[in-house]
Motif scaffolding. Structure first.
Motif: not given
Length: 310
Positions: A68-71, A245-250, A42-53, A286-291
């Motif tokens: 995502s990298f940190l998680d 972000h608020l959901a992740t913080v909580i 999930g997190n590596i997909s987010i990294i790849a998607a953000v980097t590519r787009d 949960l972070n990839p799901i939330v975002y």
């Protein structure tokens, strides 16, 4: 505090794992294996998607990529070792491995704390000062905030690790946990750990509450600004940019505060393991799901990544 490694007779620790019961341990091991794979993919997909787009090359997604990298690292410090130990039935971890695991885990945990604060500042500027946002949140400032988050995490991890392992360990070596965490380790010390507990609790409390206070201030400004928007559609659009972000913080602060703002004297092994599962395994998953659920741009980027246009 003097380092007492040369006085320590314990050369290895035994981790109890996810559960004391073999049946529960097997089920939990398989469950956490799938969760870890989801965290990683999930997190590596987010990294790849953000980097590519290129449309996502903005401060918000720059911070999300770092989160995502940190998680991914966060979960990788504890879960693979626990899974291997559980499958192999070999629960031993060397003293040095235990020190390294605690250091890395605390470093990543603290870095995430500071990174979430930087993300709150970013969202606050975007909503509270939209006309100045592009000028203030430059690429240079974003990079500096990430560097400060990681550097602060390293400094706190050095303190926390020295504070824990400056104690003398000469007797029991069974850690009632699935990884090397400070509270169950301190309980094994054969020297007086009261001062170390109080110092660790005070410093950790100041850092967590300080970062949380800055995040709250950011959201007070965000909410006050959103409340002044007349149209319901405008209010919802503004809130939707920071709801993920608020959901992740909580999630992060609720679980983390139970773990690190509870004195060792009141530590419960069962409760400690349960809380640790939430903040070290479930929160990164949960972070990839939330975002992805709350962000249409992220959904489109992932669709482009996995379903290329013909």
């Amino acid at each position: 505090m003097a380092w007492k490694a040369n006085e320590t007779t314990v050369t290895e620790f035994i981790l109890k794992g996810f559960s004391d019961m073999p049946e529960v341990r097997l089920i939990s091991t398989i469950f956490f294996l799938f969760i870890y794979l989801f965290v990683f993919l999930g997190n590596i997909s987010i990294i790849a998607a953000v980097t590519r787009d290129t449309h996502l090359h903005t401060p918000m997604y720059f911070f999300l990529k770092n989160l995502s990298f940190l998680d991914m690292c966060y979960a990788s410090v504890t879960v693979p070792k626990a899974l291997i130990n559980s499958f192999m039935g070999f629960q031993v971890i060397s003293f040095r491995e235990c020190v390294a695991q605690l250091f890395l885990f605390v470093m990543l945990c603290a870095s995430e704390c500071f990174l979430l604060t930087s993300m709150a500042y970013d969202r606050c500027l975007a909503i509270y000062k939209p006309l100045l946002y592009g000028v203030i949140m430059s690429r240079k400032l974003c990079t500096e905030l990430v560097i400060v988050a990681w550097s602060s995490g390293v400094l706190y991890a050095i303190f926390h690790t020295v504070n824990t392992f400056s104690l003398l360990f000469c007797g029991p070596n069974v850690i009632d946990h699935f990884f090397c965490d400070s509270s169950p380790i301190m309980r094994l010390s054969c020297s007086d750990s009261h001062t170390n507990e109080e110092v660790g609790f005070a410093v950790g409390g100041c850092i967590i509450l300080g970062a949380f206070a800055l995040t709250i201030i950011s959201y007070v400004l965000i909410v006050s600004t959103i409340a002044q928007i007349h149209s319901a559609g405008g209010r919802w659009k503004a809130f939707s940019t920071c709801s993920s972000h608020l959901a992740t913080v909580i999630l992060f602060y609720l679980t983390g505060s139970f773990a690190y703002l509870t004195p060792t004297s009141h530590y419960s092994p069962t409760q400690g393991r349960l809380v640790s599962v939430f903040y070290s395994i479930l929160t990164p998953s949960l972070n990839p799901i939330v975002y992805c659920l709350r962000n249409t741009d992220m959904q489109m980027a992932l669709k482009k990544l996995f379903v290329p246009s013909k």
